[in-house]
Design a protein around this motif. Structure first.
Motif, PDB file in Angstrom:
ATOM      1  N   ALA A 120      53.006   4.293  20.948  1.00 18.68           N
ATOM      2  CA  ALA A 120      53.023   3.489  19.730  1.00 18.68           C
ATOM      3  C   ALA A 120      51.821   2.566  19.608  1.00 18.68           C
ATOM      4  O   ALA A 120      51.399   2.232  18.500  1.00 18.68           O
ATOM      5  CB  ALA A 120      54.313   2.659  19.676  1.00 18.68           C
ATOM      6  N   ARG A 121      51.289   2.129  20.726  1.00 20.32           N
ATOM      7  CA  ARG A 121      50.109   1.264  20.739  1.00 20.32           C
ATOM      8  C   ARG A 121      49.155   1.787  21.808  1.00 20.32           C
ATOM      9  O   ARG A 121      49.582   2.209  22.883  1.00 20.32           O
ATOM     10  CB  ARG A 121      50.476  -0.191  21.055  1.00 20.32           C
ATOM     11  N   TYR A 122      47.862   1.741  21.519  1.00 16.47           N
ATOM     12  CA  TYR A 122      46.873   2.248  22.461  1.00 16.47           C
ATOM     13  C   TYR A 122      45.601   1.424  22.331  1.00 16.47           C
ATOM     14  O   TYR A 122      45.299   0.865  21.267  1.00 16.47           O
ATOM     15  CB  TYR A 122      46.584   3.728  22.204  1.00 16.47           C
ATOM     16  N   PRO A 123      44.830   1.297  23.418  1.00 14.99           N
ATOM     17  CA  PRO A 123      43.604   0.494  23.365  1.00 14.99           C
ATOM     18  C   PRO A 123      42.616   1.072  22.354  1.00 14.99           C
ATOM     19  O   PRO A 123      42.558   2.295  22.157  1.00 14.99           O
ATOM     20  CB  PRO A 123      43.047   0.599  24.789  1.00 14.99           C
ATOM     21  N   ASP A 124      41.846   0.194  21.727  1.00 15.96           N
ATOM     22  CA  ASP A 124      40.845   0.708  20.787  1.00 15.96           C
ATOM     23  C   ASP A 124      39.817   1.584  21.493  1.00 15.96           C
ATOM     24  O   ASP A 124      39.193   2.440  20.867  1.00 15.96           O
ATOM     25  CB  ASP A 124      40.162  -0.423  20.011  1.00 15.96           C
ATOM     26  N   SER A 125      39.684   1.431  22.805  1.00 14.24           N
ATOM     27  CA  SER A 125      38.752   2.278  23.554  1.00 14.24           C
ATOM     28  C   SER A 125      39.185   3.736  23.558  1.00 14.24           C
ATOM     29  O   SER A 125      38.369   4.627  23.795  1.00 14.24           O
ATOM     30  CB  SER A 125      38.620   1.781  24.999  1.00 14.24           C
ATOM     31  N   ALA A 126      40.485   4.004  23.300  1.00 11.33           N
ATOM     32  CA  ALA A 126      40.996   5.380  23.288  1.00 11.33           C
ATOM     33  C   ALA A 126      41.135   5.936  21.886  1.00 11.33           C
ATOM     34  O   ALA A 126      41.495   7.107  21.715  1.00 11.33           O
ATOM     35  CB  ALA A 126      42.353   5.428  23.987  1.00 11.33           C
ATOM     36  N   SER A 127      40.834   5.136  20.868  1.00 10.60           N
ATOM     37  CA  SER A 127      41.179   5.505  19.499  1.00 10.60           C
ATOM     38  C   SER A 127      40.439   6.737  19.000  1.00 10.60           C
ATOM     39  O   SER A 127      40.987   7.523  18.214  1.00 10.60           O
ATOM     40  CB  SER A 127      40.928   4.332  18.547  1.00 10.60           C
ATOM     41  N   ALA A 128      39.197   6.942  19.422  1.00  7.13           N
ATOM     42  CA  ALA A 128      38.448   8.118  18.958  1.00  7.13           C
ATOM     43  C   ALA A 128      38.901   9.396  19.649  1.00  7.13           C
ATOM     44  O   ALA A 128      38.426  10.486  19.301  1.00  7.13           O
ATOM     45  CB  ALA A 128      36.950   7.920  19.183  1.00  7.13           C
ATOM     46  N   GLY A 129      39.831   9.286  20.587  1.00  7.89           N
ATOM     47  CA  GLY A 129      40.260  10.463  21.334  1.00  7.89           C
ATOM     48  C   GLY A 129      41.615  10.998  20.944  1.00  7.89           C
ATOM     49  O   GLY A 129      42.075  11.980  21.540  1.00  7.89           O
ATOM     50  N   VAL A 130      42.294  10.394  19.962  1.00  8.60           N
ATOM     51  CA  VAL A 130      43.656  10.821  19.637  1.00  8.60           C
ATOM     52  C   VAL A 130      43.671  12.294  19.246  1.00  8.60           C
ATOM     53  O   VAL A 130      42.719  12.815  18.640  1.00  8.60           O
ATOM     54  CB  VAL A 130      44.279   9.962  18.529  1.00  8.60           C
ATOM     55  N   ALA A 131      44.767  12.969  19.587  1.00  5.22           N
ATOM     56  CA  ALA A 131      44.845  14.416  19.411  1.00  5.22           C
ATOM     57  C   ALA A 131      44.964  14.834  17.963  1.00  5.22           C
ATOM     58  O   ALA A 131      44.747  16.004  17.631  1.00  5.22           O
ATOM     59  CB  ALA A 131      46.031  14.962  20.208  1.00  5.22           C
ATOM     60  N   SER A 132      45.306  13.904  17.070  1.00  9.32           N
ATOM     61  CA  SER A 132      45.377  14.248  15.647  1.00  9.32           C
ATOM     62  C   SER A 132      43.993  14.359  15.008  1.00  9.32           C
ATOM     63  O   SER A 132      43.860  14.882  13.898  1.00  9.32           O
ATOM     64  CB  SER A 132      46.202  13.196  14.901  1.00  9.32           C
ATOM     65  N   ASP A 133      42.978  13.876  15.698  1.00  6.32           N
ATOM     66  CA  ASP A 133      41.583  13.984  15.231  1.00  6.32           C
ATOM     67  C   ASP A 133      41.103  15.405  15.521  1.00  6.32           C
ATOM     68  O   ASP A 133      41.198  15.882  16.649  1.00  6.32           O
ATOM     69  CB  ASP A 133      40.737  12.964  15.995  1.00  6.32           C
ATOM     70  N   ASP A 134      40.582  16.084  14.503  1.00  5.27           N
ATOM     71  CA  ASP A 134      40.205  17.496  14.702  1.00  5.27           C
ATOM     72  C   ASP A 134      38.750  17.690  15.088  1.00  5.27           C
ATOM     73  O   ASP A 134      38.254  18.823  15.143  1.00  5.27           O
ATOM     74  CB  ASP A 134      40.530  18.325  13.459  1.00  5.27           C
ATOM     75  N   ARG A 135      38.033  16.611  15.387  1.00  4.13           N
ATOM     76  CA  ARG A 135      36.648  16.764  15.825  1.00  4.13           C
ATOM     77  C   ARG A 135      36.602  17.355  17.236  1.00  4.13           C
ATOM     78  O   ARG A 135      37.393  16.977  18.102  1.00  4.13           O
ATOM     79  CB  ARG A 135      35.927  15.424  15.806  1.00  4.13           C
ATOM     80  N   ASP A 136      35.679  18.274  17.459  1.00  2.00           N
ATOM     81  CA  ASP A 136      35.526  18.875  18.781  1.00  2.00           C
ATOM     82  C   ASP A 136      35.147  17.790  19.795  1.00  2.00           C
ATOM     83  O   ASP A 136      34.478  16.803  19.457  1.00  2.00           O
ATOM     84  CB  ASP A 136      34.456  19.964  18.771  1.00  2.00           C
ATOM     85  N   ALA A 137      35.571  17.990  21.048  1.00  2.00           N
ATOM     86  CA  ALA A 137      35.393  16.951  22.060  1.00  2.00           C
ATOM     87  C   ALA A 137      34.831  17.527  23.349  1.00  2.00           C
ATOM     88  O   ALA A 137      35.157  18.650  23.755  1.00  2.00           O
ATOM     89  CB  ALA A 137      36.723  16.254  22.346  1.00  2.00           C
ATOM     90  N   LEU A 138      33.984  16.738  23.985  1.00  2.00           N
ATOM     91  CA  LEU A 138      33.497  17.011  25.332  1.00  2.00           C
ATOM     92  C   LEU A 138      34.071  15.950  26.250  1.00  2.00           C
ATOM     93  O   LEU A 138      33.922  14.749  25.989  1.00  2.00           O
ATOM     94  CB  LEU A 138      31.969  16.951  25.380  1.00  2.00           C
ATOM     95  N   LEU A 139      34.745  16.368  27.312  1.00  2.00           N
ATOM     96  CA  LEU A 139      35.229  15.444  28.332  1.00  2.00           C
ATOM     97  C   LEU A 139      34.235  15.437  29.486  1.00  2.00           C
ATOM     98  O   LEU A 139      33.812  16.500  29.949  1.00  2.00           O
ATOM     99  CB  LEU A 139      36.610  15.852  28.842  1.00  2.00           C
ATOM    100  N   VAL A 140      33.878  14.249  29.939  1.00  2.00           N
ATOM    101  CA  VAL A 140      32.874  14.099  30.990  1.00  2.00           C
ATOM    102  C   VAL A 140      33.518  13.464  32.216  1.00  2.00           C
ATOM    103  O   VAL A 140      34.124  12.393  32.138  1.00  2.00           O
ATOM    104  CB  VAL A 140      31.698  13.228  30.515  1.00  2.00           C
ATOM    105  N   GLY A 141      33.396  14.143  33.348  1.00  2.00           N
ATOM    106  CA  GLY A 141      33.848  13.591  34.619  1.00  2.00           C
ATOM    107  C   GLY A 141      32.669  13.373  35.540  1.00  2.00           C
ATOM    108  O   GLY A 141      31.549  13.834  35.268  1.00  2.00           O
ATOM    109  N   PHE A 142      32.911  12.662  36.643  1.00  2.00           N
ATOM    110  CA  PHE A 142      31.842  12.355  37.589  1.00  2.00           C
ATOM    111  C   PHE A 142      32.151  12.997  38.933  1.00  2.00           C
ATOM    112  O   PHE A 142      33.292  12.962  39.413  1.00  2.00           O
ATOM    113  CB  PHE A 142      31.682  10.843  37.740  1.00  2.00           C
ATOM    114  N   ALA A 143      31.132  13.556  39.548  1.00  2.00           N
ATOM    115  CA  ALA A 143      31.315  14.285  40.806  1.00  2.00           C
ATOM    116  C   ALA A 143      31.925  13.420  41.897  1.00  2.00           C
ATOM    117  O   ALA A 143      32.672  13.905  42.742  1.00  2.00           O
ATOM    118  CB  ALA A 143      29.972  14.852  41.261  1.00  2.00           C
ATOM    119  N   ALA A 144      31.619  12.125  41.879  1.00  2.00           N
ATOM    120  CA  ALA A 144      32.120  11.224  42.914  1.00  2.00           C
ATOM    121  C   ALA A 144      33.468  10.615  42.552  1.00  2.00           C
ATOM    122  O   ALA A 144      33.964   9.753  43.279  1.00  2.00           O
ATOM    123  CB  ALA A 144      31.110  10.101  43.163  1.00  2.00           C
TER     124      ALA A 144
END
Length: 424
Positions: A120-144
């Motif tokens: 119901a509530r989420y940080p604004d830092s996560a807002s561009a990632g919601v699953a209802s957004d249909d923009r293609d996404a790249l997830l980036v992880g770090f080797a360490a």
């Protein structure tokens, strides 16, 4: 001489913090005592109201619409829908960097495991990632940072049928931090935009990170990072990366230790300070005096028992995980005030044979009346000036329902407000 207040809240989790804030804003002289640091640092930072019904139906689109159909023993039925809304309004005011207050609908937020969580509530830092957004996404992880396997998370999201193309990439974080580096180490580097060595020369860490991510982009319009993008200047870090990359940037909530949880903790403690709440952490409540009413509690500090007296008390010490409810071979109990916790006599009835079955222990907790006052086995009130809030309450399975944060906020608000009203 006892330390005195109008309302004394025992417990420093989300329920305790909300209860203390509600009581103080209602005009009560409020004190909060907690044995441990807030558990928010172990939480994702997402605030769930209700993601699934007790029968497993969901994810729910509108959690408020489902509350009236919950079992009567559920804490949401005790406080009512309107109180849940009022409690979230208090939360929204205390945590302004959260989204979701514009709608009753749950958002579906991707997690580091590649699932989507109704919240119901989420940080604004996560807002561009919601699953209802249909923009293609790249997830980036770090080797360490093995806690976030970006390609695997992307594959799980794709298999879940999200309405966008998603893929993952793993890169070296500029500066090549060690595998055991804390998330706060990443965050502080990005906050300060420190210089790091890259190909024999120094470069600001934000620019160097953006350069490495840009090499992985293939037309995606947004990029998701593990939730390490700054602490003191989290918004500035995201804005810098977004400007460098020319795409939207978001954080994927992670497991503990959680920077979004730490940010939320900071916001709530700032709100408590502004409201004038007295706070003591690191020392347990070990005993109390009283009969039908609690007269005082004793806080153990440096091997001494310090009396704390109040007119009204709120118990918000957590459930089985937080040790607010405990068990042994003799039974299940609440350890401070010995409030009644209903449970089967046979320990083998406490759990189901199926690992994902209907476990009785998941709903262990204190039963209350309509005012959140704990009830004895015969239904009588245990103490007329004690209320309970959060996961110390029984009658619901917060893990299965995805309702833990919402119940803590709603019952914490209701208990704190009612306690303050009693002091007038």
């Amino acid at each position: 001489m006892a330390i005195e207040s109008d309302v004394l809240v025992v417990g420093g989790g989300l329920a305790g913090l909300t209860s203390a804030l509600a009581a103080a804003r209602a005009g009560a002289d409020t004190r909060l005592v907690s044995y441990k640091q807030s558990t928010l640092r172990h939480a994702s930072g997402l605030v769930d109201v209700l993601g699934y019904t007790p029968d497993g139906d969901g994810p729910l689109a509108d959690p408020f619409d489902a509350i009236p159909d919950l079992p009567e023993s559920h804490p949401y039925r005790t406080v009512g829908v309107e109180t849940v809304r009022e409690a979230l309004a208090l939360f929204d005011d205390a945590a302004p960097r959260y989204r979701g207050d514009h709608t009753d609908a749950n958002a579906l937020v991707p997690t580091h495991g590649g699932t989507v969580k109704p919240t119901a509530r989420y940080p604004d830092s996560a807002s561009a990632g919601v699953a209802s957004d249909d923009r293609d996404a790249l997830l980036v992880g770090f080797a360490a940072m093995p806690d976030f396997d970006a390609p695997q998370a992307a594959a799980h999201l794709d298999a879940a049928g999200v309405p966008f193309d998603v893929r993952g990439a793993t890169i070296q974080f500029p500066g090549d931090l060690r595998a055991d580096a804390k998330v706060t180490r990443y965050a502080k580097l990005l906050d300060a935009n420190s210089a790091v060595p890259v190909d024999g020369r120094d470069k600001s860490v934000r620019a160097a990170l953006a350069e490495r991510v840009a090499a992985e982009l293939d037309g995606e319009e947004r990029v998701g990072f593990p939730a390490i993008l700054g602490d003191d200047d989290a918004a500035g870090v995201r804005e810098s990366l977004a400007d460098e990359l020319g795409v939207a940037v978001f954080e994927v909530p992670m497991g503990p230790p959680s920077l979004p949880g730490l940010r939320l903790e900071d916001a709530l403690f700032d709100a408590l300070d502004d409201a004038g709440v007295s706070i003591e952490t690191g020392n347990p409540v070990v005993d109390y005096d009283g009969g039908d009413r609690i007269e005082r509690v004793y806080v153990e500090k440096n091997s001494a028992c310090i009396p704390n007296a109040a007119d009204q008390y709120v118990l918000a010490t957590g459930g089985l995980v937080g040790k607010g409810v405990e068990s042994d071979r003799e039974g299940v109990y609440e350890p401070i005030f010995d409030c009644h916790v209903a449970h089967a006599d046979d320990r083998y009835d406490w759990f189901a044979d199926d690992a994902f079955g209907d476990h009785q222990f998941a709903r262990f907790g204190v039963a209350t009346d309509d005012e959140l006052r704990p009830e004895a086995a015969d239904g009588s009130t245990e103490f007329e000036n004690l209320r309970a809030a959060g996961s110390v309450l029984g009658g619901y399975d917060f893990a299965a329902e995805k309702s833990g944060s919402g119940v803590s906020i709603a019952t914490g608000y209701a208990a704190g407000r009612a306690a303050a009203e009693e002091t007038r």
